[in-house]
Design an enzyme around this catalytic site. Structure first.
Site, PDB file in Angstrom:
ATOM      1  N   LYS A  52       0.841  -1.200   0.000  1.00  0.00           N
ATOM      2  CA  LYS A  52       0.000   0.000   0.000  1.00  0.00           C
ATOM      3  C   LYS A  52       0.874   1.247   0.000  1.00  0.00           C
ATOM      4  O   LYS A  52       0.613   2.210  -0.715  1.00  0.00           O
ATOM      5  CB  LYS A  52      -0.944  -0.020   1.211  1.00  0.00           C
ATOM      6  CG  LYS A  52      -2.067  -1.030   1.035  1.00  0.00           C
ATOM      7  CD  LYS A  52      -2.864  -1.303   2.292  1.00  0.00           C
ATOM      8  CE  LYS A  52      -3.820  -2.484   2.027  1.00  0.00           C
ATOM      9  NZ  LYS A  52      -4.583  -2.900   3.195  1.00  0.00           N
ATOM     10  N   GLN A  96      -4.884  -1.658   9.271  1.00  0.00           N
ATOM     11  CA  GLN A  96      -4.692  -2.962   8.651  1.00  0.00           C
ATOM     12  C   GLN A  96      -5.309  -4.074   9.518  1.00  0.00           C
ATOM     13  O   GLN A  96      -5.030  -4.162  10.711  1.00  0.00           O
ATOM     14  CB  GLN A  96      -3.184  -3.218   8.442  1.00  0.00           C
ATOM     15  CG  GLN A  96      -2.863  -4.509   7.727  1.00  0.00           C
ATOM     16  CD  GLN A  96      -3.418  -4.556   6.295  1.00  0.00           C
ATOM     17  OE1 GLN A  96      -3.336  -3.585   5.548  1.00  0.00           O
ATOM     18  NE2 GLN A  96      -3.993  -5.689   5.911  1.00  0.00           N
ATOM     19  N   ASP A 119     -11.149   2.494   3.343  1.00  0.00           N
ATOM     20  CA  ASP A 119     -11.437   1.070   3.148  1.00  0.00           C
ATOM     21  C   ASP A 119     -12.931   0.840   2.898  1.00  0.00           C
ATOM     22  O   ASP A 119     -13.327  -0.236   2.457  1.00  0.00           O
ATOM     23  CB  ASP A 119     -11.015   0.274   4.398  1.00  0.00           C
ATOM     24  CG  ASP A 119      -9.688  -0.446   4.201  1.00  0.00           C
ATOM     25  OD1 ASP A 119      -9.320  -0.701   3.034  1.00  0.00           O
ATOM     26  OD2 ASP A 119      -9.028  -0.752   5.212  1.00  0.00           O
TER      27      ASP A 119
END
Ligand code: NDP
Length: 282
Positions: A52, A96, A119
């Site tokens: 990422k 995460q 997200d």
């Protein structure tokens, strides 16, 4: 032979488009920043986080990295999220997953400002998706829609069957196909006669989490098959939820694993980061 949908090429194309957009934003004095938080040192999570950050670097998005020890408390993590929520220079916040035991994922994800939830997991964004309002959409299913569109596959009016109803893949996938005017069925572990259901599909999305479960017997001749699954087999090779060898000869288009849906997830995360600026500055 089926068309092999090249997720690597399509994701690279999206990243290049975003890079250009970000460079245009820079010229207007806009700098984008994504905060990436990892708690603990799970090796798979470390790989995802690294990828990422690499994608951010490529596109021209600043990334702020928080590598927190395994023993971080919920209050400490919530404190960091609140601080990032309040920072004008931070556009996106990503925690995460999975989090170590002792941290409540639901509480943590709910604490992220929905306008920074790149997200797309926050209940506000999930709600926005279901009622057709703008907001962030979960990256993997959003990537599937891009794969279909950019491969010239029409969704409107098609019978779409999604196998799986998880909050991060199956449910948002069904919502997105519906938004694109597909006729959508969501199948799951309690579905009766699954093969009969999946054989109705013009577009079949497998997000079932079972290695190579979807064999040719589940697929209608000429269907488009999208494989979201990622697994490592006994020889440490990647495979999906679809038995590619038996299904590919039967369908009109199919995504491979690796190189199909996988690379799209980060590309769509980057797209969400770029779109965050306009959502925050409406
Ligand atoms: P989950 O395990 O959370 O969900 C699996 C879903 O499949 C559930 O809804 C379950 O039903 C359903 N299911 C399980 N067994 C059967 C069965 N025998 N018949 C019918 N339905 C069944 O997985 P995720 O949604 O998180 O992920 C799905 C797959 O996608 C995994 O392989 C994962 O690794 C991969 N993945 C890939 C990503 C990428 O970037 N490409 C990103 C995220 C995930 P029920 O709800 O009834 O239990």
């Amino acid at each position: 032979m089926a068309q092999i949908i090249d997720g690597k090429a399509i994701s690279a194309q999206i990243k290049d488009e975003l890079k250009e957009e970000v460079s245009g934003m820079r010229e207007r004095g806009i700098e984008l920043c994504l905060a990436v938080i990892q708690v603990g040192a799970d090796p798979a999570s470390s790989v995802y986080v690294r990828n990422k950050k690499k994608a951010c670097e490529y596109i021209g998005i600043k990334s702020l990295s928080y590598e927190l020890p395994e023993e971080t408390t919920q209050e400490e993590l919530l404190g960091i999220i609140r601080e990032l929520n309040g920072r004008k220079d931070v556009n996106g916040i990503l925690v995460q997953l999975p989090l170590p035991k002792g941290l409540n994922e639901e509480v943590i994800l709910d604490a992220i400002d929905p306008l920074k939830d790149v997200d797309g997991f926050h209940p506000v964004n999930v709600g926005n998706l279901s009622i057709g309002r703008p907001g962030f959409v979960s990256c993997t299913p959003a990537g599937v829609i891009q794969l279909l569109k950019r491969s010239g596959i029409e969704i409107a009016g098609k019978e779409c069957v999604v196998v799986g109803r998880s909050n991060i893949v199956g449910k948002p996938m069904s919502m997105l196909l519906l938004r694109e005017n597909g006729t959508v069925t969501t199948a799951h572990s309690r579905t009766k006669n699954l093969q009969e259901v999946t054989k109705r599909a013009d577009i079949l999305v497998a997000a079932v989490g079972k290695p190579r479960m979807i064999t040719a017997d589940y697929v209608k001749e000429g269907a488009v098959v999208i494989d979201v699954g990622i697994h490592r087999n006994a020889e440490n090779k990647l495979c999906g939820d679809v038995d590619f060898e038996s299904v590919a000869p039967k369908c009109s288009a199919i995504t491979p694993v690796p190189g199909g849906v996988g690379p799209m997830t980060i590309a769509m995360l980057m797209k969400n980061c770029v779109e965050s600026y306009s959502l925050q500055n409406k």
